[in-house]
Design a protein around this motif. Structure first.
Motif, PDB file in Angstrom:
ATOM      1  N   GLU A  73       0.830  -1.209   0.000  1.00  0.00           N
ATOM      2  CA  GLU A  73       0.000   0.000   0.000  1.00  0.00           C
ATOM      3  C   GLU A  73       0.863   1.258   0.000  1.00  0.00           C
ATOM      4  O   GLU A  73       0.559   2.232  -0.678  1.00  0.00           O
ATOM      5  CB  GLU A  73      -0.945  -0.009   1.206  1.00  0.00           C
ATOM      6  CG  GLU A  73      -2.023   1.030   1.166  1.00  0.00           C
ATOM      7  CD  GLU A  73      -3.063   0.802   0.084  1.00  0.00           C
ATOM      8  OE1 GLU A  73      -3.565   1.815  -0.458  1.00  0.00           O
ATOM      9  OE2 GLU A  73      -3.388  -0.356  -0.219  1.00  0.00           O
ATOM     10  N   LEU A  74       1.969   1.236   0.737  1.00  0.00           N
ATOM     11  CA  LEU A  74       2.871   2.384   0.788  1.00  0.00           C
ATOM     12  C   LEU A  74       3.534   2.610  -0.564  1.00  0.00           C
ATOM     13  O   LEU A  74       3.690   3.744  -1.003  1.00  0.00           O
ATOM     14  CB  LEU A  74       3.933   2.181   1.876  1.00  0.00           C
ATOM     15  CG  LEU A  74       4.975   3.276   2.036  1.00  0.00           C
ATOM     16  CD1 LEU A  74       4.327   4.622   2.346  1.00  0.00           C
ATOM     17  CD2 LEU A  74       5.959   2.905   3.131  1.00  0.00           C
ATOM     18  N   THR A  78      -2.258   4.104  -1.074  1.00  0.00           N
ATOM     19  CA  THR A  78      -2.515   5.284  -0.269  1.00  0.00           C
ATOM     20  C   THR A  78      -1.679   5.208   1.004  1.00  0.00           C
ATOM     21  O   THR A  78      -1.874   4.289   1.811  1.00  0.00           O
ATOM     22  CB  THR A  78      -4.012   5.344   0.098  1.00  0.00           C
ATOM     23  OG1 THR A  78      -4.778   5.237  -1.103  1.00  0.00           O
ATOM     24  CG2 THR A  78      -4.356   6.630   0.819  1.00  0.00           C
ATOM     25  N   PRO A  79      -0.757   6.149   1.232  1.00  0.00           N
ATOM     26  CA  PRO A  79       0.096   6.088   2.414  1.00  0.00           C
ATOM     27  C   PRO A  79      -0.666   6.106   3.732  1.00  0.00           C
ATOM     28  O   PRO A  79      -0.265   5.444   4.690  1.00  0.00           O
ATOM     29  CB  PRO A  79       0.993   7.322   2.288  1.00  0.00           C
ATOM     30  CG  PRO A  79       0.949   7.702   0.859  1.00  0.00           C
ATOM     31  CD  PRO A  79      -0.391   7.256   0.348  1.00  0.00           C
ATOM     32  N   GLY A  80      -1.781   6.824   3.808  1.00  0.00           N
ATOM     33  CA  GLY A  80      -2.565   6.847   5.044  1.00  0.00           C
ATOM     34  C   GLY A  80      -3.126   5.475   5.390  1.00  0.00           C
ATOM     35  O   GLY A  80      -3.144   5.077   6.560  1.00  0.00           O
ATOM     36  N   CYS A  83      -0.251   3.350   6.658  1.00  0.00           N
ATOM     37  CA  CYS A  83       0.060   3.666   8.056  1.00  0.00           C
ATOM     38  C   CYS A  83      -0.891   2.922   8.989  1.00  0.00           C
ATOM     39  O   CYS A  83      -0.456   2.313   9.974  1.00  0.00           O
ATOM     40  CB  CYS A  83      -0.023   5.179   8.279  1.00  0.00           C
ATOM     41  SG  CYS A  83       0.417   5.700   9.943  1.00  0.00           S
ATOM     42  N   ALA A 111       5.014   6.103   6.137  1.00  0.00           N
ATOM     43  CA  ALA A 111       3.698   6.245   5.531  1.00  0.00           C
ATOM     44  C   ALA A 111       2.996   7.503   6.040  1.00  0.00           C
ATOM     45  O   ALA A 111       2.375   8.230   5.259  1.00  0.00           O
ATOM     46  CB  ALA A 111       2.857   5.005   5.817  1.00  0.00           C
ATOM     47  N   ALA A 115       1.795  10.632   3.831  1.00  0.00           N
ATOM     48  CA  ALA A 115       0.381  11.011   3.820  1.00  0.00           C
ATOM     49  C   ALA A 115       0.138  12.379   4.448  1.00  0.00           C
ATOM     50  O   ALA A 115      -1.005  12.823   4.532  1.00  0.00           O
ATOM     51  CB  ALA A 115      -0.443   9.962   4.562  1.00  0.00           C
ATOM     52  N   ASN A 116       1.198  13.034   4.900  1.00  0.00           N
ATOM     53  CA  ASN A 116       1.098  14.309   5.604  1.00  0.00           C
ATOM     54  C   ASN A 116       0.208  14.183   6.837  1.00  0.00           C
ATOM     55  O   ASN A 116      -0.586  15.067   7.154  1.00  0.00           O
ATOM     56  CB  ASN A 116       0.602  15.418   4.679  1.00  0.00           C
ATOM     57  CG  ASN A 116       0.874  16.794   5.258  1.00  0.00           C
ATOM     58  OD1 ASN A 116       1.809  16.971   6.041  1.00  0.00           O
ATOM     59  ND2 ASN A 116       0.064  17.772   4.890  1.00  0.00           N
ATOM     60  N   GLN A 117       0.341  13.059   7.546  1.00  0.00           N
ATOM     61  CA  GLN A 117      -0.385  12.822   8.798  1.00  0.00           C
ATOM     62  C   GLN A 117       0.625  12.829   9.947  1.00  0.00           C
ATOM     63  O   GLN A 117       0.771  11.855  10.679  1.00  0.00           O
ATOM     64  CB  GLN A 117      -1.132  11.483   8.719  1.00  0.00           C
ATOM     65  CG  GLN A 117      -2.197  11.457   7.662  1.00  0.00           C
ATOM     66  CD  GLN A 117      -2.858  10.101   7.534  1.00  0.00           C
ATOM     67  OE1 GLN A 117      -2.387   9.092   8.046  1.00  0.00           O
ATOM     68  NE2 GLN A 117      -3.978  10.070   6.826  1.00  0.00           N
TER      69      GLN A 117
END
Length: 179
Positions: A73-74, A78-80, A83, A111, A115-117
């Motif tokens: 997935e990473l 989707t990186p989110g 994660c 991740a 995802a900017n999280q």
């Protein structure tokens, strides 16, 4: 050993087909999925894990499956989501397999950054890392510096130094880039 990960995956998948015991078959299929992911065949790895899912009851094996899903997935999704998969997969093995959990939490950090999280690093990943033996230099300082920039609700558990006061908005370099 000489044929690379794709050849190893084929051999492991064939060995799994010949294995009568469900637990041993599931371990071989997960090992084959790990090899497929390493060979860059993420879709095939996920399909193999889908076949394995019902037979995998062991928490360590389920964590390995979550790592493969998170890694694929990473790399291509989707990186989110990656994660979340990695965090959920690491939690059950924090006490029983700390090295494997650490690697999964480091991937979860990557991740979260992608995802900017960044708040997840402070709120979820940092505290999980603090519960592991040793001090992983790849996540702790990131969580501390992000907290210093005003992310998260409090300092990460086990933080060694107090957070620095926030720098002015737009200050460079941002701690995520320094890391």
């Amino acid at each position: 050993r000489r044929g690379g990960p794709a050849a190893a995956a084929a051999a492991l998948e064939r060995a799994a087909e010949l294995t009568p015991a469900a637990a041993a078959r599931a371990r071989r299929l997960v090992a084959a999925a790990e090899c497929l992911a390493e060979a860059g065949q993420g879709g095939s790895a996920l399909a193999l894990l889908d076949r394995t899912e019902p037979a995998a009851a062991d928490p360590a094996l389920r964590a390995r499956m979550a790592r493969v899903r998170g890694q694929v997935e990473l790399e291509a999704g989707t990186p989110g989501v990656a994660c979340t998969l990695l965090l959920e997969g690491a939690r059950p093995i924090l006490g029983s397999a700390p090295e494997q959990a650490t690697e999964m939490l480091v991937l979860a950090t990557w991740a979260a950054l992608a995802a900017n999280q960044l708040d997840r690093i402070v709120d979820e990943i940092g505290p999980a890392m603090a519960g592991l033996p040793g001090d992983d230099v790849r996540v702790g300082p990131v969580a501390s510096s992000l907290f210093a920039f005003g992310l998260g609700g409090g300092p990460p558990a086990g933080a060694r130094e107090p957070p620095r006061p926030p720098r002015p908005a737009g200050a460079w370099p941002h701690p995520a880039f320094v890391w």
